[in-house]
Design a protein around this motif. Structure first.
Motif: not given
Length: 219
Positions: A158-159, A187-190, A199-200
Motif C-alpha cells: 500500500g505504499t 516513500k508514502i502510504r496511500l 490521501r497519504v
C-alpha cells in the motif's frame, strides 16, 4: 531524448505587475512532469514525419483559471508549425495545475524540441523507402539535467514513491494549505483517492497525513 527544466520567461503577480526570469518570478515546481511526457508524444504527430530542426514552444500558465495556453515560438526552424500546434494544443487542454507549487498566478515558460531524422535520413518523395517519424531528441532549457519521470510500480504493502522532483502535500485536494514538500524517492502510504488526489501518510513512521496529486506519485 534528453529532458531539462523549462525556462521561466515571465510572470504576473497578484497585483498585475509583470516580472521577468526565474529569479524574479520563482519556479513552477512540477510542470516539467506535465510537459515532457506530452512533448515526447510529438514523435507520433503527423508533422514529425521527416521533421528536421527546432520547435520552440511557450506555455502560458494561468493558475486562477487552471488553464495552459500553447504558442509556437518564432524561433522555430521546423516546417509545418501549424501541424505541430494541432497536436500540441489538445494535449494540454484540461491539465490540472492544482498540485504545482508557485509564487505568482500567471507564468510564461519556454521549451524547445529538436527533431532529427532517424539514422540521419531525411524523408523524400518518389519511390524511396518510407521513413519513420523522427523523435524529439532534446528539450533544451536552463538548469541541471534531470531524468524524465517514470511511473512508480504498484506496491503490495500500500505504499508508493514520489517521482516528481518535489511533491506538494496539502491539507485538502487542489487548493488546500501546503503542509510539506516531499523530495523525489520519498516513500508514502496511500489512502483513499478523490478527484485525482490521494490521501497519504508520510514522514517518520508515516505519522503525518495530507493529500498529494496522483501525477506526483505516478498514479
Amino acid at each position: 531524448m534528453t529532458a531539462n527544466r523549462g525556462i521561466v520567461l515571465a510572470c504576473k503577480t497578484e497585483d498585475g505587475e509583470s516580472k521577468k526570469g526565474v529569479a524574479a518570478c520563482g519556479p513552477v515546481a512540477g510542470f516539467d512532469a506535465i510537459a515532457q511526457p506530452r512533448l515526447r508524444k510529438l514523435a507520433a504527430c503527423p508533422a514529425a514525419l521527416g521533421a528536421n530542426g527546432k520547435l520552440s514552444i511557450v506555455f502560458n500558465i494561468d493558475f486562477p483559471s487552471n488553464r495552459v495556453a500553447v504558442e509556437i515560438g518564432k524561433s522555430s526552424t521546423v516546417t509545418n508549425v501549424d501541424g505541430f500546434a494541432s497536436c500540441l494544443k489538445p494535449a494540454f487542454q484540461g491539465v490540472s495545475l492544482g498540485a504545482l507549487d508557485h509564487q505568482n498566478p500567471r507564468y510564461s515558460l519556454f521549451y524547445s524540441v529538436v527533431f532529427a531524422p532517424k539514422d540521419g535520413r531525411v524523408a523524400t518523395g518518389g519511390s524511396a523507402a518510407p521513413t519513420t517519424p523522427s523523435s524529439p531528441s532534446a528539450v533544451h532549457a536552463d538548469g541541471p539535467s534531470t531524468s524524465a519521470p517514470v511511473l512508480a510500480p504498484d506496491s503490495d504493502d500500500g505504499t508508493a514513491q514520489v517521482i516528481w522532483e518535489v511533491a506538494i502535500v496539502r491539507d485538502t485536494p487542489r487548493t488546500g494549505q501546503v503542509l510539506a514538500r516531499l523530495q523525489r524517492g520519498t516513500k508514502i502510504r496511500l489512502g483513499t483517492g478523490q478527484d485525482g488526489w490521494y490521501r497519504v501518510k508520510y514522514g517518520t513512521d508515516f505519522a503525518s497525513e495530507g493529500w498529494v496529486y496522483r501525477g506526483a506519485i505516478g498514479k
